[in-house]
Design an enzyme around this catalytic site. Sequence first.
Site, PDB file in Angstrom:
ATOM      1  N   THR A   1      -9.251   6.224   0.073  1.00  0.00           N
ATOM      2  CA  THR A   1      -8.154   6.042  -0.899  1.00  0.00           C
ATOM      3  C   THR A   1      -8.760   5.992  -2.293  1.00  0.00           C
ATOM      4  O   THR A   1      -9.874   5.510  -2.464  1.00  0.00           O
ATOM      5  CB  THR A   1      -7.437   4.706  -0.597  1.00  0.00           C
TER       6      THR A   1
ATOM      7  N   ARG B   1       5.700   4.713   7.801  1.00  0.00           N
ATOM      8  CA  ARG B   1       4.907   3.574   7.329  1.00  0.00           C
ATOM      9  C   ARG B   1       4.438   3.820   5.894  1.00  0.00           C
ATOM     10  O   ARG B   1       3.905   4.866   5.562  1.00  0.00           O
ATOM     11  CB  ARG B   1       3.689   3.379   8.245  1.00  0.00           C
TER      12      ARG B   1
ATOM     13  N   GLY C   1       2.060   1.977   2.921  1.00  0.00           N
ATOM     14  CA  GLY C   1       1.059   0.917   2.740  1.00  0.00           C
ATOM     15  C   GLY C   1       1.213   0.223   1.402  1.00  0.00           C
ATOM     16  O   GLY C   1       2.266   0.257   0.766  1.00  0.00           O
ATOM     17  N   ASP C   2       0.136  -0.411   0.980  1.00  0.00           N
ATOM     18  CA  ASP C   2       0.165  -1.185  -0.263  1.00  0.00           C
ATOM     19  C   ASP C   2       0.029  -0.318  -1.510  1.00  0.00           C
ATOM     20  O   ASP C   2       0.457  -0.708  -2.590  1.00  0.00           O
ATOM     21  CB  ASP C   2      -0.975  -2.207  -0.269  1.00  0.00           C
TER      22      ASP C   2
ATOM     23  N   THR D   1      -7.839  -1.129  -2.346  1.00  0.00           N
ATOM     24  CA  THR D   1      -8.024  -0.247  -1.198  1.00  0.00           C
ATOM     25  C   THR D   1      -8.399  -1.072   0.018  1.00  0.00           C
ATOM     26  O   THR D   1      -9.146  -2.044  -0.095  1.00  0.00           O
ATOM     27  CB  THR D   1      -9.098   0.823  -1.457  1.00  0.00           C
ATOM     28  N   GLY D   2      -7.859  -0.695   1.166  1.00  0.00           N
ATOM     29  CA  GLY D   2      -8.173  -1.439   2.385  1.00  0.00           C
ATOM     30  C   GLY D   2      -6.987  -1.424   3.324  1.00  0.00           C
ATOM     31  O   GLY D   2      -6.095  -0.579   3.195  1.00  0.00           O
TER      32      GLY D   2
ATOM     33  N   GLY E   1      -3.755  -1.917   4.277  1.00  0.00           N
ATOM     34  CA  GLY E   1      -2.620  -2.138   3.392  1.00  0.00           C
ATOM     35  C   GLY E   1      -1.696  -3.279   3.756  1.00  0.00           C
ATOM     36  O   GLY E   1      -1.187  -3.973   2.881  1.00  0.00           O
TER      37      GLY E   1
HETATM   38  N1  ASP Z   1      -4.562   0.754   1.428  1.00  0.00           N
HETATM   39  C1  ASP Z   1      -4.292   2.034   2.015  1.00  0.00           C
HETATM   40  C2  ASP Z   1      -3.133   1.891   2.971  1.00  0.00           C
HETATM   41  O1  ASP Z   1      -3.033   0.899   3.656  1.00  0.00           O
HETATM   42  C3  ASP Z   1      -5.445   2.596   2.754  1.00  0.00           C
HETATM   43  C4  ASP Z   1      -6.752   2.544   2.022  1.00  0.00           C
HETATM   44  O2  ASP Z   1      -6.903   1.900   0.997  1.00  0.00           O
HETATM   45  O3  ASP Z   1      -7.707   3.198   2.490  1.00  0.00           O
HETATM   46  O4  ASP Z   1      -2.349   2.805   3.082  1.00  0.00           O
END
Ligand code: ASP
Length: 318
Positions: free
Chosen positions: A185, A213, A215-216, A236-237, A239
């Site tokens: 991301t 879905r 994400g964040d 990032t992570g 979500g």
């Molecule tokens: N945060 C992103 C999500 O959950 C994924 C990512 O940061 O790699 O969609």
Amino acid sequence: MSLQANPVAIVVHGGAGRIERESLTPELERLYHETLERSLRAGHEILRGGGSALDAVEAAIVIMEDAPVFNAGKGSVFTAEGKNELDASIMNGSGLQAGAVGGVTTVKNPIRVARAVMENSKHVFFTNEGAEKFAADNGLELVKPDYFRTDRRWKQFLNWRKQEEARAKPQAATTLEQPEDYFGTVGCVALDAKGNIAAGTSTGGMTGKRFGRIGDSPIIGAGTYADNRTAGISCTGHGEYFIRHAVAHDISARIAYKKESLAKAADDVVKSVLKKAGGNGGVIAIDAEGNVVMEFNTPAMSRGYIDREGKLKTAIFK
Ligand code: ASP
């Protein structure tokens, strides 16, 4: 080198995750560094020329969206149904204006649509067909859904599906967590010479995410936040954790209410709050003085900055 009267600074991330050094080929590692640097330089040039933090963030993110190596734009990961559904958001710290899109499948650069939502609509967040119609109405470039496909991500998807079949149980959120799953991301935060901060994030989400879905990354306050009085933040992570903990806004709020430094706020949220909850990932941020923070609780986060003294650095592992 002495500090400029009005410092400018930029920081980017290209995703956090459990990727191990051994699983990254030298070629891929080089590509990460090269693209991060290209993206930083593009944004920094805008800032140095007196351009806005928003323009810098958009330019830096477009470069990473176009690069197949990142999980954003071209090179995005696949959903459980083998599709690419992209999310992005952008925020302007001077007036708290924000724009976001979720679940788009035909918009070449989701960050550009997010910005158009912010600037050309009364709304903050458009999803799916609505977001795509909005992009078309605003003259933004559309592509066929297979534009986003890369062999590397398709292999990751096949691998994920094999593991899912082996488990032969419903796709629980926890089974989404595979090495590399959420590596890639992208995000950017910039401070311009007028003291304005902007932040943006763009992603393909997580491999094997269920239909619809989101994400964040496109959620203001979770994956992205910017306020000139505190800081700009891009996350990032995993979500779901970033949404539950309103991570980006929590960092800003700690600075505003608890008078914490950006470094302390980011460290607490990422290494303590999120970690305890089991939320893997990281954040990048810049505060009003141009202090840069890159904090993560995973083995790696591809990242880089050009700080207020003009120093450039890119890194992937701890
Ligand atoms: N945060 C992103 C999500 O959950 C994924 C990512 O940061 O790699 O969609």
